[in-house]
Design a protein around this motif. Structure first.
Motif, short mmCIF file in Angstrom:
data_model
loop_
_atom_site.label_atom_id
_atom_site.label_comp_id
_atom_site.label_asym_id
_atom_site.label_seq_id
_atom_site.Cartn_x
_atom_site.Cartn_y
_atom_site.Cartn_z
N PHE A 204 0.84 -1.20 0.00
CA PHE A 204 0.00 0.00 0.00
C PHE A 204 0.87 1.24 0.00
N THR A 205 0.40 2.31 -0.67
CA THR A 205 1.09 3.60 -0.61
C THR A 205 0.09 4.74 -0.68
N THR A 206 0.40 5.81 0.03
CA THR A 206 -0.39 7.03 -0.11
C THR A 206 0.12 7.88 -1.27
N GLY A 207 1.28 7.50 -1.85
CA GLY A 207 1.84 8.28 -2.95
C GLY A 207 2.04 9.73 -2.55
N ASP A 208 1.52 10.65 -3.36
CA ASP A 208 1.62 12.08 -3.06
C ASP A 208 0.35 12.62 -2.43
N ASN A 209 -0.55 11.72 -2.02
CA ASN A 209 -1.85 12.15 -1.50
C ASN A 209 -1.72 12.94 -0.19
N TRP A 210 -0.64 12.69 0.57
CA TRP A 210 -0.47 13.38 1.85
C TRP A 210 0.60 14.48 1.78
N LYS A 211 1.01 14.88 0.59
CA LYS A 211 2.01 15.93 0.50
C LYS A 211 1.43 17.24 1.05
N PRO A 212 2.24 18.10 1.69
CA PRO A 212 3.70 18.03 1.83
C PRO A 212 4.18 17.31 3.08
N TYR A 213 3.26 16.61 3.79
CA TYR A 213 3.63 16.04 5.09
C TYR A 213 4.52 14.81 4.96
N GLY A 214 4.20 13.93 4.02
CA GLY A 214 5.00 12.73 3.86
C GLY A 214 4.24 11.63 3.13
N ARG A 215 4.76 10.42 3.23
CA ARG A 215 4.18 9.28 2.52
C ARG A 215 4.18 8.07 3.46
N LEU A 216 3.07 7.35 3.47
CA LEU A 216 2.95 6.12 4.23
C LEU A 216 2.98 4.94 3.28
N ASN A 217 3.86 3.99 3.54
CA ASN A 217 3.96 2.77 2.74
C ASN A 217 3.80 1.55 3.65
N VAL A 218 3.15 0.53 3.13
CA VAL A 218 2.94 -0.72 3.87
C VAL A 218 3.31 -1.89 2.98
N ARG A 219 4.04 -2.86 3.53
CA ARG A 219 4.34 -4.12 2.83
C ARG A 219 4.20 -5.29 3.80
N THR A 220 3.03 -5.40 4.40
CA THR A 220 2.78 -6.42 5.41
C THR A 220 2.67 -7.80 4.77
N ILE A 221 3.29 -8.80 5.43
CA ILE A 221 3.33 -10.17 4.91
C ILE A 221 2.48 -11.07 5.80
N TYR A 222 1.76 -12.00 5.17
CA TYR A 222 0.85 -12.89 5.88
C TYR A 222 1.25 -14.35 5.65
N TYR A 223 1.18 -15.14 6.73
CA TYR A 223 1.53 -16.56 6.67
C TYR A 223 0.39 -17.38 7.29
N ARG A 224 0.24 -18.59 6.80
CA ARG A 224 -0.71 -19.53 7.39
C ARG A 224 0.05 -20.74 7.93
N LEU A 225 -0.36 -21.22 9.09
CA LEU A 225 0.28 -22.39 9.68
C LEU A 225 -0.21 -23.65 8.98
N MET A 226 0.71 -24.43 8.43
CA MET A 226 0.39 -25.67 7.74
C MET A 226 0.76 -26.87 8.62
N ASN A 227 0.06 -27.99 8.37
CA ASN A 227 0.29 -29.23 9.13
C ASN A 227 0.17 -28.99 10.64
N ASP A 228 -0.89 -28.27 11.04
CA ASP A 228 -1.04 -27.91 12.44
C ASP A 228 -1.69 -29.02 13.29
N ASN A 229 -2.16 -30.10 12.63
CA ASN A 229 -2.77 -31.24 13.33
C ASN A 229 -4.01 -30.85 14.12
N SER A 230 -4.63 -29.74 13.76
CA SER A 230 -5.83 -29.29 14.46
C SER A 230 -7.02 -29.35 13.51
N SER A 231 -8.13 -29.91 13.96
CA SER A 231 -9.36 -29.94 13.17
C SER A 231 -10.30 -28.82 13.60
N LYS A 232 -9.84 -27.97 14.51
CA LYS A 232 -10.71 -26.92 15.05
C LYS A 232 -10.32 -25.52 14.59
#
Length: 403
Positions: A204-232
């Motif tokens: 995500f980016t605000t680009g120049d939408n928040w100028k002249p104050y600055g820019r907010l960037n996000v690169r959040t990563i998501y993971y899922r737990l595999m082989n968790d042996n849980s049926s719930k």
């Protein structure tokens, strides 16, 4: 005699005005209609809609019956496709074959493309001067196989349309796989034992939408737990990567980063959403903070143990832990010294959380995320009191779903 002189001067002034209007100079640029500078795209751009041609030098209108095959980028007018089943089917086909799809306007045409799909929708926000942010201008989406499953990566921008499309196109080219348009999901040998599998990334980016104050960037990563042996239950790790680039660093102003706000609310939409773990907690006087999240066997319904760890620097930064397990809320405020280098240049924070959701509730693995910044600038030399100026918090919030 004096009257003749006055009339002569008036005549000269009127004549000068006529000459200026007849032969416009740079001073008349304010009255001209701005022209969109087209993107000289090196990667083929196929498009669906009526208003795409003005943004790219080289474009090709999509024929729904056509099998393009070669790597390319698809640009879609969301409102044009929304009520057309044939075109929506084409967009789905492109996504599933690994073609990056850029949607202008309505992003829901790319949601629900495949089972378990990650989708982050911008749902609220507030920018400079209290301007509300209700939706993004451009979304980008790309999928590809990883460890035998289909994963996705999403781009979101609130910048003005021409700039946002340019940003999305650059993002699409960076994420375009060499075999895009031709690959199929095959069977790959899966690792044995519990492990965290990459699920998606939100760019995500605000680009120049928040100028002249600055820019907010996000690169959040998501993971899922595999082989968790849980049926719930199912578990997800959220590795936040939130960056502030202040106006001073961008050469726009003397505004610096003063605070960065982040929260992840597990039960905002689903009362069964559960915060299993989060880090960091409050810090004082340290320069580096460690993050270790995950689950341990015997806790919170877990049958296995699996964790992820990383660290990030906090020079001239204090972390304030505002989390609350009773609210299933992981929340942080990073207090940043605006008079130090960390406040005047780009700075990234990386808190994280582990979330748990009931396995049997299809489509209910959904939560809310918040990203915000407060800016500060020193007073000008002529201002009395010599007090720093601070903005309100500028922020965005996303509805995150895992299909």
């Amino acid at each position: 005699m004096r009257g003749k002189v006055v009339w002569f001067i008036l005549g000269v002034l009127v004549g000068s005005l006529f000459v200026v209007s007849a032969y416009p100079t740079n001073s008349s640029v304010h009255y001209s209609v701005p022209v969109v500078r087209k993107i000289n795209n090196t990667v083929p751009v196929y498009y669906i809609g009526d208003n795409i041609l003005e943004y790219f030098v080289k474009t090709i209108r999509v024929n729904p019956a056509q099998n393009v095959g070669i790597p390319h980028v698809l640009v879609v007018d969301g409102s044009y496709v929304k009520n057309n089943p044939q075109l929506r089917k084409l967009v789905k086909k492109e996504l599933l074959s690994g073609i990056p799809v850029i949607v202008i306007g309505n992003p829901r045409v790319i949601n629900g493309t495949f089972k378990g799909q990650f989708f982050a929708e911008l749902v609220a926000g507030r920018g400079p001067e209290g301007k509300p942010i209700k939706r993004a201008t451009v979304y980008g989406y790309v999928t590809y196989p990883s460890n035998g499953i289909l994963v996705g990566r999403e781009f979101v921008s609130i910048d003005s349309v021409p700039e946002a499309i340019k940003e999305a196109y650059s993002w699409a080219v960076r994420n375009l796989k060499p075999n895009a348009g031709t690959f199929k999901l095959g069977v790959e040998p899966l690792p044995s034992g519990a492990y965290w599998s990459y699920k998606s990334q939100l760019d995500f980016t605000t680009g120049d939408n928040w100028k002249p104050y600055g820019r907010l960037n996000v690169r959040t990563i998501y993971y899922r737990l595999m082989n968790d042996n849980s049926s719930k239950y199912d578990w997800y790790d959220v590795h936040v990567k939130q960056q502030s680039v202040p106006g001073k660093e961008l050469g726009l102003s003397d505004w610096r980063t003063a605070e960065m706000h982040t929260w992840i609310d597990a039960d905002y939409y689903n009362p069964d959403g559960f915060l299993s773990a989060y880090e960091p907690t409050t810090t004082s006087g340290t320069t580096t903070v460690g993050v270790s999240i995950g689950i341990s066997a015997g806790e919170d319904g877990a049958q296995v143990s699996a964790s992820q760890s990383w660290s990030y620097t906090i020079p001239d930064v204090r972390v304030y832990d505002k989390s609350d397990y009773s609210q299933e809320l992981a929340k942080w405020v990073h207090g940043i010294a605006p008079d130090k280098a960390v406040g005047m240049t780009a700075y990234q924070i990386e808190p994280g959380a582990t979330l748990r959701f009931p396995q049997w509730e299809d489509g209910a693995k959904v939560w809310r995320e918040h990203y915000g910044v407060i800016y500060a600038r020193p007073p000008s030399w002529w201002e009395p009191g010599w007090c720093w100026h601070y903005t309100d918090e500028y922020w965005v919030e996303f509805r995150i779903s895992m299909g």
